[in-house]
Design a protein around this motif. Structure first.
Motif, PDB file in Angstrom:
ATOM      1  N   LEU A 285       0.830  -1.196   0.000  1.00  0.00           N
ATOM      2  CA  LEU A 285       0.000   0.000   0.000  1.00  0.00           C
ATOM      3  C   LEU A 285       0.870   1.254   0.000  1.00  0.00           C
ATOM      4  CD1 LEU A 285      -2.832   1.212   0.162  1.00  0.00           C
ATOM      5  CD2 LEU A 285      -2.710   0.946   2.655  1.00  0.00           C
ATOM      6  N   LEU A 286       0.641   2.115  -0.974  1.00  0.00           N
ATOM      7  CA  LEU A 286       1.339   3.400  -1.067  1.00  0.00           C
ATOM      8  C   LEU A 286       0.309   4.515  -1.152  1.00  0.00           C
ATOM      9  CD1 LEU A 286       4.092   2.501  -3.706  1.00  0.00           C
ATOM     10  CD2 LEU A 286       4.322   2.545  -1.208  1.00  0.00           C
ATOM     11  N   ILE A 287       0.726   5.690  -0.698  1.00  0.00           N
ATOM     12  CA  ILE A 287      -0.121   6.872  -0.846  1.00  0.00           C
ATOM     13  C   ILE A 287       0.559   7.847  -1.793  1.00  0.00           C
ATOM     14  CG2 ILE A 287      -1.163   6.667   1.434  1.00  0.00           C
ATOM     15  CD1 ILE A 287       0.722   9.211   2.112  1.00  0.00           C
ATOM     16  N   GLU A 288      -0.251   8.614  -2.494  1.00  0.00           N
ATOM     17  CA  GLU A 288       0.281   9.717  -3.288  1.00  0.00           C
ATOM     18  C   GLU A 288       0.234  10.951  -2.397  1.00  0.00           C
ATOM     19  OE1 GLU A 288      -0.334  11.870  -7.613  1.00  0.00           O
ATOM     20  OE2 GLU A 288      -1.956  10.641  -6.790  1.00  0.00           O
ATOM     21  N   ARG A 289       1.402  11.544  -2.175  1.00  0.00           N
ATOM     22  CA  ARG A 289       1.500  12.683  -1.250  1.00  0.00           C
ATOM     23  C   ARG A 289       0.755  13.894  -1.797  1.00  0.00           C
ATOM     24  NH1 ARG A 289       4.949  12.958   2.859  1.00  0.00           N
ATOM     25  NH2 ARG A 289       5.448  15.130   2.452  1.00  0.00           N
ATOM     26  N   ASP A 290       0.064  14.584  -0.902  1.00  0.00           N
ATOM     27  CA  ASP A 290      -0.728  15.747  -1.292  1.00  0.00           C
ATOM     28  C   ASP A 290      -0.100  17.053  -0.809  1.00  0.00           C
ATOM     29  OD1 ASP A 290      -2.894  16.892  -2.611  1.00  0.00           O
ATOM     30  OD2 ASP A 290      -4.148  16.900  -0.814  1.00  0.00           O
ATOM     31  N   TRP A 291       1.175  17.021  -0.425  1.00  0.00           N
ATOM     32  CA  TRP A 291       1.841  18.216   0.074  1.00  0.00           C
ATOM     33  C   TRP A 291       3.349  18.065  -0.097  1.00  0.00           C
ATOM     34  CZ3 TRP A 291       0.356  14.030   2.646  1.00  0.00           C
ATOM     35  CH2 TRP A 291       1.247  13.447   3.524  1.00  0.00           C
ATOM     36  N   PRO A 292       4.075  19.199  -0.127  1.00  0.00           N
ATOM     37  CA  PRO A 292       5.534  19.132  -0.213  1.00  0.00           C
ATOM     38  C   PRO A 292       6.131  18.628   1.107  1.00  0.00           C
ATOM     39  CG  PRO A 292       4.727  21.362  -0.703  1.00  0.00           C
ATOM     40  CD  PRO A 292       3.562  20.554  -0.203  1.00  0.00           C
ATOM     41  N   PRO A 293       7.302  18.115   1.142  1.00  0.00           N
ATOM     42  CA  PRO A 293       8.098  17.812  -0.046  1.00  0.00           C
ATOM     43  C   PRO A 293       7.580  16.548  -0.741  1.00  0.00           C
ATOM     44  CG  PRO A 293       9.271  17.074   1.901  1.00  0.00           C
ATOM     45  CD  PRO A 293       7.997  17.741   2.380  1.00  0.00           C
ATOM     46  N   PHE A 294       7.990  16.375  -1.940  1.00  0.00           N
ATOM     47  CA  PHE A 294       7.603  15.224  -2.763  1.00  0.00           C
ATOM     48  C   PHE A 294       6.109  15.201  -3.067  1.00  0.00           C
ATOM     49  CE2 PHE A 294      11.412  13.834  -0.384  1.00  0.00           C
ATOM     50  CZ  PHE A 294      12.256  13.548  -1.444  1.00  0.00           C
ATOM     51  N   GLU A 295       5.500  16.364  -3.177  1.00  0.00           N
ATOM     52  CA  GLU A 295       4.082  16.429  -3.538  1.00  0.00           C
ATOM     53  C   GLU A 295       3.851  15.677  -4.843  1.00  0.00           C
ATOM     54  OE1 GLU A 295       0.540  19.694  -4.354  1.00  0.00           O
ATOM     55  OE2 GLU A 295       2.526  20.372  -3.743  1.00  0.00           O
ATOM     56  N   GLY A 296       2.846  14.799  -4.861  1.00  0.00           N
ATOM     57  CA  GLY A 296       2.519  14.016  -6.049  1.00  0.00           C
ATOM     58  C   GLY A 296       3.308  12.727  -6.164  1.00  0.00           C
ATOM     59  N   ALA A 297       4.298  12.517  -5.315  1.00  0.00           N
ATOM     60  CA  ALA A 297       5.087  11.286  -5.342  1.00  0.00           C
ATOM     61  C   ALA A 297       4.423  10.220  -4.477  1.00  0.00           C
ATOM     62  CB  ALA A 297       6.505  11.553  -4.838  1.00  0.00           C
ATOM     63  N   TRP A 298       4.752   8.969  -4.745  1.00  0.00           N
ATOM     64  CA  TRP A 298       4.225   7.856  -3.958  1.00  0.00           C
ATOM     65  C   TRP A 298       5.120   7.619  -2.756  1.00  0.00           C
ATOM     66  CZ3 TRP A 298      -0.507   6.034  -4.774  1.00  0.00           C
ATOM     67  CH2 TRP A 298      -1.117   6.329  -6.005  1.00  0.00           C
TER      68      TRP A 298
ATOM     69  N   TRP B  52      15.107   4.440  10.953  1.00  0.00           N
ATOM     70  CA  TRP B  52      15.721   5.132   9.820  1.00  0.00           C
ATOM     71  C   TRP B  52      16.066   6.538  10.281  1.00  0.00           C
ATOM     72  CZ3 TRP B  52      16.703   2.282   5.531  1.00  0.00           C
ATOM     73  CH2 TRP B  52      16.165   1.001   5.535  1.00  0.00           C
ATOM     74  N   ASP B  53      17.363   6.866  10.297  1.00  0.00           N
ATOM     75  CA  ASP B  53      17.776   8.136  10.902  1.00  0.00           C
ATOM     76  C   ASP B  53      18.876   8.871  10.143  1.00  0.00           C
ATOM     77  OD1 ASP B  53      19.928   6.489  11.466  1.00  0.00           O
ATOM     78  OD2 ASP B  53      19.919   6.865  13.619  1.00  0.00           O
ATOM     79  N   SER B  54      19.018   8.596   8.869  1.00  0.00           N
ATOM     80  CA  SER B  54      20.012   9.326   8.087  1.00  0.00           C
ATOM     81  C   SER B  54      19.730  10.828   8.184  1.00  0.00           C
ATOM     82  CB  SER B  54      19.955   8.895   6.622  1.00  0.00           C
ATOM     83  OG  SER B  54      20.764   9.734   5.827  1.00  0.00           O
ATOM     84  N   PRO B  55      20.745  11.642   8.460  1.00  0.00           N
ATOM     85  CA  PRO B  55      20.526  13.079   8.605  1.00  0.00           C
ATOM     86  C   PRO B  55      19.899  13.741   7.373  1.00  0.00           C
ATOM     87  CG  PRO B  55      22.683  12.492   9.428  1.00  0.00           C
ATOM     88  CD  PRO B  55      22.125  11.264   8.755  1.00  0.00           C
ATOM     89  N   ALA B  56      20.069  13.155   6.202  1.00  0.00           N
ATOM     90  CA  ALA B  56      19.580  13.778   4.969  1.00  0.00           C
ATOM     91  C   ALA B  56      18.334  13.092   4.409  1.00  0.00           C
ATOM     92  CB  ALA B  56      20.686  13.785   3.925  1.00  0.00           C
ATOM     93  N   ARG B  57      17.628  12.316   5.204  1.00  0.00           N
ATOM     94  CA  ARG B  57      16.502  11.556   4.662  1.00  0.00           C
ATOM     95  C   ARG B  57      15.279  12.417   4.349  1.00  0.00           C
ATOM     96  NH1 ARG B  57      12.547   9.498   8.249  1.00  0.00           N
ATOM     97  NH2 ARG B  57      12.251   7.803   6.768  1.00  0.00           N
ATOM     98  N   ASP B  58      15.222  13.628   4.878  1.00  0.00           N
ATOM     99  CA  ASP B  58      14.079  14.513   4.645  1.00  0.00           C
ATOM    100  C   ASP B  58      14.601  15.932   4.430  1.00  0.00           C
ATOM    101  OD1 ASP B  58      11.794  16.283   5.108  1.00  0.00           O
ATOM    102  OD2 ASP B  58      10.775  14.502   5.880  1.00  0.00           O
ATOM    103  N   PRO B  59      14.207  16.579   3.330  1.00  0.00           N
ATOM    104  CA  PRO B  59      14.707  17.934   3.061  1.00  0.00           C
ATOM    105  C   PRO B  59      14.227  18.993   4.047  1.00  0.00           C
ATOM    106  CG  PRO B  59      13.046  17.331   1.438  1.00  0.00           C
ATOM    107  CD  PRO B  59      13.311  16.102   2.266  1.00  0.00           C
ATOM    108  N   ARG B  60      13.233  18.689   4.880  1.00  0.00           N
ATOM    109  CA  ARG B  60      12.712  19.659   5.845  1.00  0.00           C
ATOM    110  C   ARG B  60      13.546  19.728   7.116  1.00  0.00           C
ATOM    111  NH1 ARG B  60       6.886  16.985   6.005  1.00  0.00           N
ATOM    112  NH2 ARG B  60       8.327  15.232   6.079  1.00  0.00           N
TER     113      ARG B  60
ATOM    114  N   LEU C 227      10.144   6.430  -5.252  1.00  0.00           N
ATOM    115  CA  LEU C 227       9.347   6.684  -4.059  1.00  0.00           C
ATOM    116  C   LEU C 227       9.929   7.879  -3.309  1.00  0.00           C
ATOM    117  CD1 LEU C 227       8.824   3.056  -2.707  1.00  0.00           C
ATOM    118  CD2 LEU C 227       7.286   4.411  -4.117  1.00  0.00           C
ATOM    119  N   ALA C 228       9.091   8.555  -2.542  1.00  0.00           N
ATOM    120  CA  ALA C 228       9.527   9.724  -1.771  1.00  0.00           C
ATOM    121  C   ALA C 228      10.498   9.311  -0.659  1.00  0.00           C
ATOM    122  CB  ALA C 228       8.303  10.414  -1.164  1.00  0.00           C
ATOM    123  N   PHE C 229      11.288  10.278  -0.235  1.00  0.00           N
ATOM    124  CA  PHE C 229      12.210  10.114   0.888  1.00  0.00           C
ATOM    125  C   PHE C 229      13.101   8.890   0.655  1.00  0.00           C
ATOM    126  CE2 PHE C 229       8.251  12.044   2.473  1.00  0.00           C
ATOM    127  CZ  PHE C 229       8.732  13.287   2.835  1.00  0.00           C
TER     128      PHE C 229
END
Length: 141
Positions: A26-39, A79-87, A126-128
Motif C-alpha cells: 500500500l502506497l499513498i500519493e502525497r498531497d503536500w511538499p516535499p515530494f508532492e505528487g510522489a508515492w 531510519w535516521d540518516s541526517p539527509a533523509r528529509d529535506p525539511r 518513491l519519496a524520501f
C-alpha cells in the motif's frame, strides 16, 4: 556552546509497510511538499504521549482507511540518516503489517490517493528513503 554542541531538532515519525497476502504493498500519493505528487509509504508524526507503534497504526488508518491493531505490527528498523528529509532531521521507526488480499484502501488525511501496488511493479521513484525501507521490509517478510 559551539554549533557542534548545540542539540539538533529531531522530529519523530513512524512509517508503515502494509502488504497483502497476495503480494501487494500500500502506497499513498502525497498531497503536500516535499515530494508532492510522489508515492510514499503511509506514515507521519508521533503525537505527544503516543508510541511509534500506535502512531503507525493511526497514520495508516487516517491516510488509507486501513485499520490494523498496533499490537500486530512488526517493527522493522529505525531510519535516521541526517539527509533523509529535506525539511530537517527526521527519525522514523518503520513497521510491517500483513493484511488480507481484499483489504480496501481509500485516500484520507494528507493523501491524494491510496493504492495497492504489486510488489513486482512499484512506481519508479518513491519519496524520501521509502524505497530502502520497502526493500528492507520485503527481505524480512
Amino acid at each position: 556552546m559551539s554549533a557542534a554542541e548545540t542539540p539538533e531538532t529531531i522530529r519523530y515519525t513512524a512509517d508503515i509497510v502494509a502488504v497483502t497476502t497476495d503480494g501487494r504493498v500500500l502506497l499513498i500519493e502525497r498531497d503536500w511538499p516535499p515530494f508532492e505528487g510522489a508515492w510514499a509509504l503511509p506514515g507521519g508524526h508521533v503525537d505527544q504521549g503516543e508510541t511509534s507503534r500506535t502512531a503507525a497504526a493511526r497514520e495508516l488508518a487516517e491516510e488509507t482507511g486501513v485499520h490494523v491493531d498496533a499490537a500486530d505490527l512488526r517493527q522493522l528498523s529505525v531510519w535516521d540518516s541526517p539527509a533523509r528529509d529535506p525539511r530537517g532531521r527526521y527519525v522514523s521507526v518503520a513497521y510491517l503489517a500483513t493484511v488480507p488480499a481484499d483489504t480496501p484502501a481509500t485516500a484520507g488525511d494528507d493523501a491524494r490517493a491510496a493504492r495497492w501496488w504489486p510488489i513486482t511493479d512499484l512506481p519508479e521513484r518513491l519519496a524520501f528513503d521509502h524505497a530502502a525501507i520497502l526493500a528492507d521490509a520485503l527481505q524480512r517478510a
